[in-house]
Design an enzyme around this catalytic site. Structure first.
Site: not given
Ligand code: F6P
Length: 547
Positions: A352, A383, A512
């Site tokens: 990331e 394994h 998303k």
């Molecule tokens: O989608 C990636 C992300 O934004 C990560 O960077 C982060 O750790 C995770 O989702 C969870 O996000 P949040 O803590 O805002 O729920």
């Protein structure tokens, strides 16, 4: 000027061309003290990189690259609170969480260090209350089960630390982790628990992540079904987030809202109140031990000369293999199952942070940035995929991780077994087994000479496969904190070499957004004309077959 055209890069490229035939067995034969020369130690941690395909000249040229990219100045920028996360217009102050005394940066009028202190001061009595059995549910019974709900950086660090440092004996509370969006995990866990004695730690930087909020909704509804007085039921919710307003709107009592700040990146957040679950499960001293270990790594990163700086060397080796030797993946192989979640944690941290294609200035990066990080508890990997590590035709540099003192209880023999495997595997990758050795072995076994010649190519091992071994004297909160922070600084160093921003993650947004719309349409049964034929086809197939 593109990175590849810079003098230090060119010098490395020439060096790579001249050293393609480098052989580890020869290097050890020429330099019997190579282990001593190519290893560094720090406070109960040894970093052995003697089995890496590099010479002192390679390291000199890599360090020159780090200097050319102004790494020492960038390290000071990090610790000095400069806004390195330019696309989100914020600094990355996770190191401040580990040492609140060294400096304070003013932000919104309040010294950041005092904000951190305030939350630590809120955590401590809450942890005491929970661990002493004073945190009661809606029937007055003591809460014994805690479910940590979160995902990504809001899950991986606490999950790793709770598992790694678990003493293996019953403590005052039980901790469960739920991250999966599809509901299977939460439903299974709720079946095992009682609403009267269960609390949920909803951990989300944004408090909007759909995975986490869907699981939290299910948990909240389960509490309310058992205790229709909603305000009372919500007393069993604990919130950890930057978003105080959302925690309040969700019904998390103010005293159970544990804040952190937008200057803590999700994957760098274990050190903030995101570590609350570690403190609840293992005690505040364990959480503070982690912070202390990370602080030791911070000091080392900030002050050690580049040539003796463990995360800098780790990062430079990474650059060497990815950019010059074209090894696109790296495997992480812990040899204690206590660290079985480490590969997942490092995967997010590295991929990331470094999965970027443009520089800080928005120019295309001229070299590969995001190596694929993967791995598994080493003995299980043996394994499954070690065949490919030993005889496959892609070189995969490996990080072996081992611990000297058996981490838990009475398992000395098996600890020796796992350790023997760790050391032997790195040896086997390096030394390999030549045609002559295989022939001699098969002759000793009395195999028919014609068959021997046919078997030879299948039975020999090319060797010369590089690895590092990180050895922890003991697995303690301190050494775990050090280990994780060293990897954080490794990732930072790589990013500075490539001039990319390791603190944003815009690449996760599109999926998303699209999934929100897709979810609405799957719920409503509609299909808008907006979709391409493949996407429409999948939606249609799913609808037809979901019954
Ligand atoms: O989608 C990636 C992300 O934004 C990560 O960077 C982060 O750790 C995770 O989702 C969870 O996000 P949040 O803590 O805002 O729920």
């Amino acid at each position: 000027m593109p990175l590849t055209a810079t003098p230090a890069w060119q010098a490395l490229q020439q060096h790579r061309d001249a050293t393609r035939e480098l052989n580890l067995n020869t290097l050890f034969a020429q330099q019997p003290d190579r282990f001593e020369r190519f290893s560094l130690s720090l406070n109960g941690l040894l970093f052995d990189f003697s089995k890496q395909l590099v010479t002192e000249e390679t390291l000199r040229r890599l360090v020159a690259l780090a200097r050319q990219q102004r790494l020492p100045e960038r390290i000071e920028d990090l610790f000095g609170g400069k806004k390195l996360n330019i696309t989100e217009d914020r600094p990355a102050l996770h190191t401040l969480l580990r040492d609140r005394s060294i400096y304070s940066v003013n932000e919104d009028g309040e010294a950041v260090s005092s904000q951190v202190q305030r939350v630590m001061d809120q955590m401590r009595p809450f942890v005491d209350k929970v661990r002493s059995g004073q945190f009661k549910g809606f029937t007055g019974e003591t809460i014994r089960d805690f479910v940590h709900i979160g995902v990504g950086g809001s899950d991986l660090g606490p999950g790793l630390a709770c598992h790694a440092l678990d003493p293996g004996e019953p403590g005052p509370i039980n901790m469960h982790f739920v991250s999966a969006m599809d509901g299977v995990q939460i439903v299974d866990i709720l079946k095992q628990l009682k609403p009267e004695t269960t609390a949920f730690i909803v951990t989300s930087k944004t408090f909007t992540t759909s995975d986490t909020m869907a699981n939290a909704d299910k948990a909240r509804a389960w509490l309310v079904a058992a205790c229709p007085d909603e305000a009372k039921a919500c007393k069993q919710l604990i919130g950890v987030s930057v978003n105080k307003a959302a925690m309040t709107a969700y019904g998390v009592p103010a005293s159970q809202q544990f804040e952190f700040w937008h200057w803590v990146g999700g994957r760098y957040s274990l050190w903030s109140s995101v570590g609350l679950s570690v403190a609840l499960y293992l005690g505040m001293h364990t959480f503070e031990g982690l912070l202390h270990g990370a602080f030791i790594a911070d000091q080392h990163f900030r002050t050690a000369p580049l040539e003796q700086n463990i995360p800098v060397i780790m990062a430079l080796l990474h650059v060497w293999y990815l950019n010059f030797c074209k090894c696109g993946t790296r495997v992480v192989l812990p040899y204690t199952s206590c660290l079985k979640y480490l590969p997942d944690y490092l995967q997010q941290l590295e991929m990331e942070s470094c999965g970027k294609s443009v520089t800080n200035e928005g120019e295309t990066v001229s070299v590969e940035t995001s190596a694929v990080i993967w791995g598994e508890f080493g003995p299980n990997g043996q394994h499954a995929f070690y065949q490919s590590l030993h005889q496959g035709n892609q070189i995969v540099p490996a990080d072996f991780i081992m611990v000297c003192k058996a981490p838990r209880g009475d398992n000395h023999d098996q600890h020796l077994l796992a350790t023997a495997n760790c050391i032997a595997q790195s040896q086997a990758l390096m030394t390999g087994k030549s045609e002559e050795e295989v022939r001699a072995q098969l002759q000793r076994e009395g195999v028919d000479p014609n068959k021997i010649e046919k078997l030879l190519p299948h039975r020999m091992y090319p060797g010369n496969r590089p690895s590092s071994t990180i050895v922890l004297d003991e697995l303690t909160p301190k050494t775990l904190g050090m280990l994780l922070a060293l990897y954080e600084h490794k990732v930072f160093t790589q990013s500075m070499i490539w001039d990319i921003n390791p603190f944003d993650q815009w690449g996760v947004e599109l999926g998303k957004q699209l999934s929100k719309r897709m979810y609405e349409e799957l719920c409503s049964g509609e299909t808008s004309s907006y979709y391409d034929a493949s996407t429409k086809g999948l939606m249609g197939y799913f609808r037809q077959h979901q019954e």
